[in-house]
Design an enzyme around this catalytic site. Structure first.
Site, PDB file in Angstrom:
ATOM      1  N   LYS A  82       0.868  -1.180   0.000  1.00  0.00           N
ATOM      2  CA  LYS A  82       0.000   0.000   0.000  1.00  0.00           C
ATOM      3  C   LYS A  82       0.905   1.230   0.000  1.00  0.00           C
ATOM      4  O   LYS A  82       1.985   1.214   0.617  1.00  0.00           O
ATOM      5  CB  LYS A  82      -0.888  -0.033   1.242  1.00  0.00           C
ATOM      6  CG  LYS A  82      -1.946   1.055   1.309  1.00  0.00           C
ATOM      7  CD  LYS A  82      -2.838   0.866   2.536  1.00  0.00           C
ATOM      8  CE  LYS A  82      -3.898   1.939   2.653  1.00  0.00           C
ATOM      9  NZ  LYS A  82      -4.798   1.716   3.806  1.00  0.00           N
ATOM     10  N   SER A 157      -9.709   1.832   2.873  1.00  0.00           N
ATOM     11  CA  SER A 157      -8.807   2.603   2.039  1.00  0.00           C
ATOM     12  C   SER A 157      -7.773   1.762   1.291  1.00  0.00           C
ATOM     13  O   SER A 157      -7.151   2.256   0.359  1.00  0.00           O
ATOM     14  CB  SER A 157      -8.066   3.636   2.900  1.00  0.00           C
ATOM     15  OG  SER A 157      -7.243   2.983   3.846  1.00  0.00           O
ATOM     16  N   SER A 181      -9.991  -0.734   6.982  1.00  0.00           N
ATOM     17  CA  SER A 181      -9.392  -0.451   5.666  1.00  0.00           C
ATOM     18  C   SER A 181      -8.711  -1.628   4.977  1.00  0.00           C
ATOM     19  O   SER A 181      -8.341  -1.516   3.810  1.00  0.00           O
ATOM     20  CB  SER A 181      -8.400   0.710   5.774  1.00  0.00           C
ATOM     21  OG  SER A 181      -9.088   1.935   5.763  1.00  0.00           O
TER      22      SER A 181
END
Lengths: 491, 99
Positions: A82, A157, A181
């Site tokens: 990420k 996210s 997330s």
């Protein structure tokens, strides 16, 4: 399809077997991964790649594996990070304009551990700006598209990480989970995502959002794939003062397939028809019935403070975010506004030009709840309610080993559907935020489809007991084939 | 306590070093009002005598042996600075020069 491509279309276990058998080399797998990332660029799930370094590293891995000297189950395997997990010499935009040109001067602990295990870091995944969002639409790179339905959101996210695994670009991606997330996008994209116990994985080198809630974890096709990845990245790290000292047990050994005599708690507050898609609830109930057929027992449990979790979360998370994001001042790193008058103007304009609307909204909310006159009424009260939420779980775990819930009350929504309604976006985190507030391990795994879109089952465990949720998830996976379902829109 | 005026938003924005246009201020006031309206429900929870939870896991502050370790190379630390000189970060002048 070549051998490497067909191995990549499987999961970590298939690729591992293929590599160890000599059906393909790490170099071929990494090449196939990079080619697939390029081919699916329109998904906007990957925001940068490091092809040259990755291929050089894969060459070394190929030699090790050929010599029978693989370093770990991840040796030679392409992995995606990420974009808020730093890697020396690589960007870490956090999907924000303010970090658009940032290049990390150091490695996060998880990067060090992945590289020591031989994993090949191929690139970086899209996310909501500073991990604030549930759709991966708040991004300077543009919105990520759900491989199952391209005009739908990946969730967020960690939407890029989940979408990349779902589209078969990599078998493992790392995400971060502050209020859901990792689990929410895993649910929306039909993959497995694990949020470990708070403190289980080092946060050294994770760009901070809400420090008492943030946790890094793996996403993969299968529960066992995620267990292998967590084994590599987890465990104590003296550089993170919130890292738990207890050693990580063998997670692979925990995957026995046996759930006989195990008790699954079903929170009565979460198994009500109100506020949840009936088809989602039906898939979750089928998964629980399957576990019962495998010998697990179920008991009703109560989490009476459930209605207070979202409010508690949004006070604590935004308060911590407003403090953490104060570091972006246009002085030491990140974007600086042009032609500033003085230092005050430099701070004001660099921050105002650099942050997107959702980040500003949360900084403002956090600043407001911490400001003089409101501090105890909002922040103090939220911290006390957090204690009650934690106690609810302690009480529930007196009668059960794991707690099962839906991960999300719905399947993936259309891109743009919630863009103008922040509160409605926040409220859909109802099942996920409590595990962060209580610091507990939790995973989401696919449990079937509703109207052609993936549904996620959430399993929440006792503190430090990742092993049991992984065991239950793996046992369910052995009895079903939901993890084998593939997005129809991606060839 | 419910209800947040644009001037409250302006105050918080000042504290957070964010410059908002008038339209942004109005839009934020509306959003924050909705969110704080939901948060108000926490006031109804009885927390008399309940201690706060500050962290996700109860730990005492860990200590390490008092042995120096290599810090990050200062040359590396300024690489991302928008303006630097040697190993220092450059900012606009804070003090006026005296005549």
């Amino acid at each position: 399809m070549g051998q490497a491509e067909s191995l990549l279309a499987g999961g970590l276990a298939e690729i591992r077997e293929g590599l160890d058998r000599g059906d393909a080399t790490s170099s071929e797998i990494v090449e196939a991964s990079l080619a697939r990332i390029e081919k699916t660029a329109a998904l906007t799930v990957v925001v940068s790649t490091r092809a040259e370094s990755a291929l050089a590293e894969a060459e070394s891995a190929s030699k090790r594996i050929a010599a029978g000297q693989a370093l770990s189950p991840l040796d030679g395997i392409p992995v995606l990070l990420k974009d808020n997990i730093v890697h020396a010499g690589e960007p870490a935009t956090c999907s924000s304009r303010i970090l658009e040109n940032f290049v990390s001067p150091y490695d996060s602990t998880v990067v060090e551990r992945l590289q020591a295990a031989g994993a090949i870091l191929v690139g970086r995944a899209n996310m909501d700006e500073f991990a604030m969002g549930s759709s991966t639409e708040n991004s300077i790179h543009g919105p990520s598209h759900n491989p199952w339905k391209l005009d739908h959101a990946c969730g967020g996210s960690s939407g890029g990480s989940a979408g990349a695994v779902a589209a078969g670009l990599v078998p493992i991606a790392l995400g971060s989970d502050t209020g859901g997330s990792i689990r929410q996008p895993a649910s929306f994209c039909g993959v497995v995502g694990v949020k470990p116990t708070y403190g289980r994985v080092s946060r050294w080198g994770l760009v901070a959002f809400a420090s008492s809630l943030d946790q890094i974890g793996p996403l993969g096709r299968r529960v066992s794939d995620c267990a292998a990845a967590l084994q590599v990245i987890g465990g104590h790290d003296p550089r993170d003062s919130t890292s738990v000292p207890e050693p990580l047990p063998s997670l692979v050994n925990a995957l026995t397939g046996n759930v006989e005599g195990l008790t699954i708690g079903l929170p009565e507050e979460y198994f009500v028809e109100e506020g949840v898609d009936p088809a989602v609830l039906a898939r979750v109930r089928e998964a629980i019935a399957e576990l019962e057929a495998a010998g697990a027992k179920t008991v009703p449990v109560s989490l009476p403070n459930s209605p207070n979790t979202i409010a508690t979360y949004y006070v604590i998370a935004t308060a911590e975010a407003s403090s953490n994001l104060a570091r972006f001042d246009g002085v030491r790193y990140g974007r600086r506004a042009d032609k500033v008058k003085d230092l005050e103007d430099l701070y004001m304009r660099s921050r105002s030009e650099g942050f997107g609307a959702e980040v500003k909204r949360r900084i403002l909310l956090g600043t407001y709840v911490l400001s003089a006159g409101y501090y105890d009424a909002y922040y103090g009260q939220a911290q006390r309610v957090r204690t009650l939420i934690r106690r609810d779980f302690e009480h529930a775990f007196e009668t059960c080993d794991v707690i099962a819930t839906p991960t999300m009350p719905e399947t993936a929504f259309a891109l743009g559907a919630k863009a103008d309604d922040p509160l409605s976006m926040y409220l859909s985190d109802i099942y996920t935020v409590s595990a962060n507030l209580a610091g507990l391990p939790a995973l989401s795994m696919p449990c079937g489809l509703a109207d052609g879109m993936p549904v996620g089952l959430q399993l929440i465990g006792k503190s430090l007991d990742e092993a049991t949720i992984l065991r239950v998830g793996d046992a369910l996976e052995r009895r079903t084939d939901h993890h084998a379902a593939r997005p129809p829109e991606i060839a | 306590m419910s209800g947040i005026a644009p001037k409250d938003v302006a105050h918080a924005a000042g504290l957070a070093r964010l410059a908002l246009s008038d339209e942004e201020q109005l839009a934020m006031a509306k959003d924050l009002e909705g969110i704080l309206g939901h948060v108000e429900s926490l006031n109804a929870v009885d927390t008399e005598g309940v201690p706060p939870t500050l962290h996700g896991f109860e730990l005492s502050t860990p200590l390490r042996p008092d042995i120096p370790v290599e810090p990050m190379d200062p040359a590396l630390a300024v690489l991302n600075a928008p303006a630097s000189q040697g190993t220092a970060f450059l900012v606009p002048k804070v003090l006026e020069e005296e005549d």
